[in-house]
Structures are given as C-alpha cells and as structure tokens.
Design a protein around this motif. Structure first.
Motif, PDB file in Angstrom:
ATOM      1  N   GLY A 135     -68.125  -2.774 -17.203  1.00 40.25           N
ATOM      2  CA  GLY A 135     -67.090  -1.801 -16.955  1.00 40.25           C
ATOM      3  C   GLY A 135     -66.455  -1.975 -15.592  1.00 40.25           C
ATOM      4  O   GLY A 135     -66.934  -2.739 -14.741  1.00 40.25           O
ATOM      5  N   PHE A 136     -65.361  -1.246 -15.360  1.00 38.49           N
ATOM      6  CA  PHE A 136     -64.639  -1.337 -14.100  1.00 38.49           C
ATOM      7  C   PHE A 136     -65.506  -0.892 -12.930  1.00 38.49           C
ATOM      8  O   PHE A 136     -65.266  -1.292 -11.789  1.00 38.49           O
ATOM      9  CB  PHE A 136     -63.370  -0.485 -14.178  1.00 38.49           C
ATOM     10  CG  PHE A 136     -62.473  -0.603 -12.980  1.00 38.49           C
ATOM     11  CD1 PHE A 136     -61.752  -1.761 -12.754  1.00 38.49           C
ATOM     12  CD2 PHE A 136     -62.361   0.439 -12.073  1.00 38.49           C
ATOM     13  CE1 PHE A 136     -60.925  -1.885 -11.644  1.00 38.49           C
ATOM     14  CE2 PHE A 136     -61.537   0.329 -10.956  1.00 38.49           C
ATOM     15  CZ  PHE A 136     -60.820  -0.835 -10.744  1.00 38.49           C
ATOM     16  N   ASP A 137     -66.523  -0.078 -13.215  1.00 41.00           N
ATOM     17  CA  ASP A 137     -67.431   0.383 -12.159  1.00 41.00           C
ATOM     18  C   ASP A 137     -68.515  -0.631 -11.839  1.00 41.00           C
ATOM     19  O   ASP A 137     -69.378  -0.390 -10.994  1.00 41.00           O
ATOM     20  CB  ASP A 137     -68.066   1.714 -12.554  1.00 41.00           C
ATOM     21  CG  ASP A 137     -68.938   1.599 -13.795  1.00 41.00           C
ATOM     22  OD1 ASP A 137     -68.747   0.634 -14.585  1.00 41.00           O
ATOM     23  OD2 ASP A 137     -69.808   2.462 -14.001  1.00 41.00           O
ATOM     24  N   GLY A 138     -68.493  -1.789 -12.533  1.00 45.77           N
ATOM     25  CA  GLY A 138     -69.473  -2.836 -12.290  1.00 45.77           C
ATOM     26  C   GLY A 138     -70.746  -2.711 -13.096  1.00 45.77           C
ATOM     27  O   GLY A 138     -71.657  -3.533 -12.953  1.00 45.77           O
ATOM     28  N   THR A 139     -70.811  -1.722 -13.968  1.00 45.62           N
ATOM     29  CA  THR A 139     -72.004  -1.502 -14.777  1.00 45.62           C
ATOM     30  C   THR A 139     -71.899  -2.232 -16.107  1.00 45.62           C
ATOM     31  O   THR A 139     -70.872  -2.148 -16.796  1.00 45.62           O
ATOM     32  CB  THR A 139     -72.199   0.008 -15.050  1.00 45.62           C
ATOM     33  OG1 THR A 139     -72.315   0.698 -13.819  1.00 45.62           O
ATOM     34  CG2 THR A 139     -73.441   0.257 -15.893  1.00 45.62           C
ATOM     35  N   ASP A 140     -72.950  -2.937 -16.489  1.00 47.71           N
ATOM     36  CA  ASP A 140     -73.003  -3.582 -17.796  1.00 47.71           C
ATOM     37  C   ASP A 140     -73.435  -2.557 -18.838  1.00 47.71           C
ATOM     38  O   ASP A 140     -74.441  -1.860 -18.668  1.00 47.71           O
ATOM     39  CB  ASP A 140     -73.991  -4.744 -17.785  1.00 47.71           C
ATOM     40  CG  ASP A 140     -73.484  -5.933 -16.981  1.00 47.71           C
ATOM     41  OD1 ASP A 140     -72.249  -6.063 -16.836  1.00 47.71           O
ATOM     42  OD2 ASP A 140     -74.319  -6.712 -16.485  1.00 47.71           O
ATOM     43  N   VAL A 141     -72.670  -2.483 -19.916  1.00 48.77           N
ATOM     44  CA  VAL A 141     -72.940  -1.510 -20.971  1.00 48.77           C
ATOM     45  C   VAL A 141     -73.012  -2.241 -22.307  1.00 48.77           C
ATOM     46  O   VAL A 141     -72.137  -3.039 -22.634  1.00 48.77           O
ATOM     47  CB  VAL A 141     -71.830  -0.432 -21.041  1.00 48.77           C
ATOM     48  CG1 VAL A 141     -72.133   0.576 -22.139  1.00 48.77           C
ATOM     49  CG2 VAL A 141     -71.658   0.258 -19.700  1.00 48.77           C
TER      50      VAL A 141
ATOM     51  N   ILE B 195     -70.997   4.975 -21.777  1.00 48.22           N
ATOM     52  CA  ILE B 195     -69.714   5.119 -21.099  1.00 48.22           C
ATOM     53  C   ILE B 195     -69.253   3.769 -20.584  1.00 48.22           C
ATOM     54  O   ILE B 195     -69.989   3.069 -19.886  1.00 48.22           O
ATOM     55  CB  ILE B 195     -69.811   6.101 -19.908  1.00 48.22           C
ATOM     56  CG1 ILE B 195     -70.358   7.453 -20.359  1.00 48.22           C
ATOM     57  CG2 ILE B 195     -68.441   6.281 -19.258  1.00 48.22           C
ATOM     58  CD1 ILE B 195     -70.609   8.418 -19.198  1.00 48.22           C
ATOM     59  N   VAL B 196     -68.017   3.400 -20.929  1.00 42.94           N
ATOM     60  CA  VAL B 196     -67.403   2.191 -20.393  1.00 42.94           C
ATOM     61  C   VAL B 196     -66.188   2.614 -19.580  1.00 42.94           C
ATOM     62  O   VAL B 196     -65.302   3.314 -20.081  1.00 42.94           O
ATOM     63  CB  VAL B 196     -66.967   1.219 -21.503  1.00 42.94           C
ATOM     64  CG1 VAL B 196     -66.321  -0.026 -20.878  1.00 42.94           C
ATOM     65  CG2 VAL B 196     -68.157   0.820 -22.359  1.00 42.94           C
ATOM     66  N   PHE B 197     -66.141   2.195 -18.306  1.00 47.50           N
ATOM     67  CA  PHE B 197     -65.039   2.528 -17.407  1.00 47.50           C
ATOM     68  C   PHE B 197     -63.995   1.420 -17.402  1.00 47.50           C
ATOM     69  O   PHE B 197     -64.323   0.235 -17.501  1.00 47.50           O
ATOM     70  CB  PHE B 197     -65.552   2.744 -15.982  1.00 47.50           C
ATOM     71  CG  PHE B 197     -66.289   4.038 -15.784  1.00 47.50           C
ATOM     72  CD1 PHE B 197     -65.606   5.196 -15.461  1.00 47.50           C
ATOM     73  CD2 PHE B 197     -67.672   4.097 -15.929  1.00 47.50           C
ATOM     74  CE1 PHE B 197     -66.274   6.390 -15.281  1.00 47.50           C
ATOM     75  CE2 PHE B 197     -68.356   5.279 -15.751  1.00 47.50           C
ATOM     76  CZ  PHE B 197     -67.658   6.438 -15.423  1.00 47.50           C
ATOM     77  N   PHE B 198     -62.729   1.847 -17.245  1.00 43.96           N
ATOM     78  CA  PHE B 198     -61.617   0.902 -17.187  1.00 43.96           C
ATOM     79  C   PHE B 198     -60.801   1.157 -15.929  1.00 43.96           C
ATOM     80  O   PHE B 198     -60.851   2.225 -15.328  1.00 43.96           O
ATOM     81  CB  PHE B 198     -60.734   1.031 -18.435  1.00 43.96           C
ATOM     82  CG  PHE B 198     -61.451   0.660 -19.698  1.00 43.96           C
ATOM     83  CD1 PHE B 198     -61.455  -0.650 -20.148  1.00 43.96           C
ATOM     84  CD2 PHE B 198     -62.159   1.616 -20.406  1.00 43.96           C
ATOM     85  CE1 PHE B 198     -62.146  -0.996 -21.298  1.00 43.96           C
ATOM     86  CE2 PHE B 198     -62.849   1.286 -21.557  1.00 43.96           C
ATOM     87  CZ  PHE B 198     -62.849  -0.032 -22.001  1.00 43.96           C
ATOM     88  N   ASP B 199     -60.015   0.157 -15.559  1.00 36.35           N
ATOM     89  CA  ASP B 199     -59.168   0.230 -14.377  1.00 36.35           C
ATOM     90  C   ASP B 199     -58.164   1.375 -14.521  1.00 36.35           C
ATOM     91  O   ASP B 199     -57.428   1.428 -15.510  1.00 36.35           O
ATOM     92  CB  ASP B 199     -58.425  -1.100 -14.226  1.00 36.35           C
ATOM     93  CG  ASP B 199     -57.675  -1.223 -12.908  1.00 36.35           C
ATOM     94  OD1 ASP B 199     -57.515  -0.217 -12.206  1.00 36.35           O
ATOM     95  OD2 ASP B 199     -57.230  -2.352 -12.607  1.00 36.35           O
ATOM     96  N   PRO B 200     -58.099   2.306 -13.564  1.00 37.48           N
ATOM     97  CA  PRO B 200     -57.142   3.418 -13.663  1.00 37.48           C
ATOM     98  C   PRO B 200     -55.720   3.029 -13.309  1.00 37.48           C
ATOM     99  O   PRO B 200     -54.787   3.797 -13.562  1.00 37.48           O
ATOM    100  CB  PRO B 200     -57.689   4.433 -12.662  1.00 37.48           C
ATOM    101  CG  PRO B 200     -58.397   3.609 -11.639  1.00 37.48           C
ATOM    102  CD  PRO B 200     -58.995   2.457 -12.400  1.00 37.48           C
ATOM    103  N   ALA B 201     -55.503   1.837 -12.724  1.00 37.55           N
ATOM    104  CA  ALA B 201     -54.154   1.416 -12.341  1.00 37.55           C
ATOM    105  C   ALA B 201     -53.337   1.080 -13.576  1.00 37.55           C
ATOM    106  O   ALA B 201     -53.867   0.598 -14.584  1.00 37.55           O
ATOM    107  CB  ALA B 201     -54.218   0.220 -11.409  1.00 37.55           C
ATOM    108  N   ARG B 202     -52.026   1.328 -13.491  1.00 36.53           N
ATOM    109  CA  ARG B 202     -51.123   1.014 -14.589  1.00 36.53           C
ATOM    110  C   ARG B 202     -49.982   0.147 -14.058  1.00 36.53           C
ATOM    111  O   ARG B 202     -49.177   0.589 -13.241  1.00 36.53           O
ATOM    112  CB  ARG B 202     -50.560   2.290 -15.224  1.00 36.53           C
ATOM    113  CG  ARG B 202     -51.614   3.153 -15.915  1.00 36.53           C
ATOM    114  CD  ARG B 202     -52.173   2.466 -17.141  1.00 36.53           C
ATOM    115  NE  ARG B 202     -53.198   3.280 -17.802  1.00 36.53           N
ATOM    116  CZ  ARG B 202     -54.496   3.239 -17.522  1.00 36.53           C
ATOM    117  NH1 ARG B 202     -54.920   2.418 -16.573  1.00 36.53           N
ATOM    118  NH2 ARG B 202     -55.350   3.993 -18.173  1.00 36.53           N
ATOM    119  N   THR B 203     -49.952  -1.108 -14.508  1.00 36.54           N
ATOM    120  CA  THR B 203     -48.906  -2.057 -14.131  1.00 36.54           C
ATOM    121  C   THR B 203     -48.466  -2.805 -15.379  1.00 36.54           C
ATOM    122  O   THR B 203     -49.188  -2.836 -16.392  1.00 36.54           O
ATOM    123  CB  THR B 203     -49.400  -3.069 -13.093  1.00 36.54           C
ATOM    124  OG1 THR B 203     -50.450  -3.872 -13.681  1.00 36.54           O
ATOM    125  CG2 THR B 203     -49.946  -2.369 -11.846  1.00 36.54           C
TER     126      THR B 203
END
Length: 334
Positions: free
Chosen positions: A63-69, A159-167
């Motif tokens: 995930g974006f937080d660096g955690t493997d899920v 929980i899987v985190f993703f990048d909050p930025a939008r480009t």
C-alpha cells in the motif's frame, strides 16, 4: 490554510468531482442566458471494462503507506477517498456488484445506493464500516485518523492505502494499483490504457493558437465564497490539462485550498470561474454568485464566465477523467 488531509475531510467530503470511448455516452455543454455554462456527461457512469471479472486471489500488494497486505477476499469492498476516485475505479473494473460502501464524494448514479461511511463528509466512521462486514477497505490517509485505521485493523479489516494525490499522469497508474489490489490485473491494464488514451485525446483537442485562459476553481457552500484551489488540489491538474492556467497557483498559493477573501480572488484575476453544480446552487445560482463581493471585480465576473459541472464527476479523476476534460473544453474555449 488547510492541510492536505484536513481539506480532504472538510471540503471534498462535502462535495463529492463528450465521452471519447466508443462505449461511453457523449458529453455536452448547456449555455444559460446569462453566459454561465453547465458542462455535463450524458452518462456519468464509466463503462465497466469487464462484466464481474473473477479476481485471481490471494494477492499481496504494498500500500501507499508502505505496508504489505495480502488480499484474499474481494466479495465485500468499501472504497473511500475524498474525490470518489476509488469507488468509481472499482465500478469501472467490473466489480461494482461487490462494492458495498463508499465516501460522500462517490455519487455516481450506479453506486449512489451504496452505504456512505463518511456521512456528511466527515471522517470515516468505524461503526459504519464494521456494520457492513467488509472483506476489504480501499482508502487513503485523508479519510480517517490513525486511531480509526488501527481500530479497523484490530477488528480484522484488510486495508490497502492509495496515493491521495490526483494528477493526469497518475490516473493510469492508480487504476492499475487498484486493479492489482483486487486481483484483476488484466482488467486494470485495459482500463488504464482506455483512460490514458481518452486523456491524451482530450489534451490533443485543446485549441491551438488561442490565448491561455486563467481559471479559478472556487469551492462554494452556503451564501459566500469558501475556498480557492491551488497546487495539489486536483483542480490544478485538470485546469492545466485543459491548456489553461490555474489561477490559485499563479497567485502564489502553496496549499491545495485556502480560505478565500474577495481581495484574494480579485488579485488572482481569473478569466473563468470553475465551480461544482451543487455549490453554485447553494449560493443561489450564477446571478447570485456574480453579486458576491469581489466577483464583479474579476475578469471572469465582468465577462460573465462561469462554468459548472456535477460534483460527482468534476474532480473525481479515475476512469472518467478524459470524458470530463472533453466535456469541459467547449465551455472553456467557446
């Protein structure tokens, strides 16, 4: 000023965000008698790239937080972010039937009946999430506090985190990241390619040789100006992709959104005001907006240049991005 995370909870939770695909309905622009233009997508729901594909599970992703899920079950998915991007992407990948929860921002017609776990645009509710018995939560760091995520993980929620930025350049990679987390890699490749091609076609359609307009994305709620978008807001990426100049960035803003004053808006000198449809309605419509302090002193106010678009698609990014851009182009360069 608002921090990126704080803005996500306070603002975009409240808001939400001519199709180029042969499978997508065309967009259109409706010109009001006072010069205001509403840009629309005839069908705001993206065309699913597949019909209920079978995920290849289990799959382990970082995930974006660096955690493997390790994801082993996608039968009950909650997708929550401040733009509504993740829920839209799940639907476009063909896994809409497995989507059981969303954020306030994810208001596409196809998923509006899913449970909103950020009611009122507030931070994610632990109780609301657990009540749905999810097998997987897709989210980012703007939708809840560390304590909330700790409680959910302690309760056994993956929980899987993703990048909050939008480009624009990040749209395809994020689609692929979501697909990989759901075990539908091939569908992600196809959807990312389709979306990237639509964005490229929209960018190529920007009229050559015309002056570059300065556009201010203004967040409206109630009876007053609320916030002006700047770098990292997502609006800046959309505006730049349309071949225009982001007024907030040009005015020297350093945060995604800042509380706006009439003096600040005048100093930003926008040629066009870009707003969400619900926000425009909340101030009484275009005629009322033009009467607010400072608006009439801007080039946009003097020229009656207001463009609005549905909250559910304008800044959602994800699979609809190219279609949104294409619908906005005639309004920007009329």
């Amino acid at each position: 000023m608002f921090s990126r995370a704080g803005l996500g909870i306070l603002a975009f939770g409240l808001a939400f965000a001519l199709g180029l695909s042969a499978c997508s309905s065309p967009g259109q622009t409706d010109v009001a008698t006072n010069g205001e233009i509403t840009a629309t997508l005839t069908d705001p729901d993206p065309q699913p790239i597949a019909a209920d594909p079978r995920p290849r599970l289990p799959v382990t992703v970082r995930g974006f937080d660096g955690t493997d899920v390790t994801v082993s079950d996608t039968s009950r998915i909650i997708a929550v972010d401040r733009f509504g991007t993740l829920a839209q992407t799940v639907y476009a990948l063909g896994l809409g039937p497995h989507l059981i929860g969303r954020s306030t921002a994810a208001k596409l017609p196809a998923i509006i009946d899913r449970t909103d776990v950020t009611p009122g645009g507030e931070a994610m509710s632990v109780e609301a999430v657990l009540a749905l018995h999810p097998t997987l939560l897709l989210t980012d760091t703007t939708t809840g506090t560390p304590a909330v995520f700790e409680q959910l993980r302690a309760a056994g929620v993956s929980i899987v985190f993703f990048d909050p930025a939008r480009t624009l350049t990040g749209t395809g990679p994020q689609i692929q990241a979501v697909a990989d987390a759901l075990g539908v890699h091939d569908q992600g490749v196809a959807l990312a390619q389709r979306t990237t091609a639509e964005i490229a076609a929209a960018t190529a359609a920007v009229p050559a040789g015309k002056p570059k307009p300065r556009i201010a994305f203004v967040y409206l709620r109630g009876t007053a100006l609320t916030m002006l978008a700047g770098p990292g807001s997502g609006a800046d990426a959309l505006i730049t992709g349309l071949g225009a100049e982001d007024a907030g960035t040009a005015a020297g803003l350093t945060e995604p959104f800042v509380t706006i004053t009439s003096e600040a808006l005048i100093a930003a000198r926008p040629d066009i005001l870009l707003v969400m449809t619900d926000g425009l309605a909340s101030v009484g419509g275009p005629a009322s907006l033009l009467k607010l302090p400072g608006i009439g002193q801007t080039p946009a106010g003097r020229a009656d240049r207001i463009i609005d678009m549905s909250d559910s698609v304008l800044l959602c990014f994800g699979p609809n991005t190219g279609r949104v851009m294409t619908a906005l182009l005639p309004a920007v360069y009329r």
